[in-house]
Scaffold this motif. Structure first.
Motif: not given
Length: 173
Positions: A75-79, A31-36
């Motif tokens: 495509f998963i990322d914080y937005n 786990a980390d906070t970067t885009m996957k």
């Protein structure tokens, strides 16, 4: 992102499909906070049939149930301001941060001869996930927003087989 075939135990869920806090599960993957992101198999035709949420010691889990053929991509990322694909309309979500989840390799339910699932917004069970909002499918991509409490948390993405699922574990910091 590693693919594994370990199923989520039926004993780990209650009658609504929500994972029990005492199930003793551990997070999947790194786990980390970067885009996957991962491309789907070229011939994938999947439909998201449901969303299940659970809270566990140290993390919350979001499970997207899939039916059909192939393996999903994502495509998963914080937005900070998620918008609906195709229309550009803002997506309302619970919580104070949005983890946007785009599942690739999907198709419309009628293509598979099934009724459209009625997913809508699923209320979160734990301290991290406030809820999951469905934003529909468009051109081979199905979009969700996971509303997260307390800012951006590290997360991992995994697929599981038999049955097919996309699993996102969001860790407490």
């Amino acid at each position: 992102m590693t693919k594994t075939s370990a199923p989520i135990s039926q004993e780990a869920t209650d009658t609504t499909g929500t994972a029990r806090a005492d199930a003793g599960l551990t997070p999947l993957g790194d786990a980390d906070t970067t885009m996957k992101t991962l491309r789907p198999e070229p011939s994938s035709q999947l439909v998201v049939t449901g969303v299940r949420l659970g809270t566990h010691e140290g993390f919350d889990r979001v499970v997207f149930d899939l039916t059909g053929d192939g393996a999903p991509g994502w495509f998963i990322d914080y937005n900070d301001r998620p918008v609906q694909q195709g229309s550009g309309f803002p997506i309302e979500f619970p919580g104070d941060s949005a983890l946007e989840v785009n599942i690739d390799g999907t198709t419309y339910p009628f293509t598979l001869g099934i009724d459209p699932p009625q997913i809508g917004t699923t209320v979160g069970p734990g301290p991290i996930v406030a809820g999951v909002t469905s934003s529909g499918s468009f051109e081979g991509r199905t979009q969700f927003v996971i509303g997260v409490n307390g800012g951006k948390h590290p997360y991992s993405v995994q697929t599981l087989d038999n049955p097919s699922r996309l699993v996102i574990d969001i860790l407490r910091r």
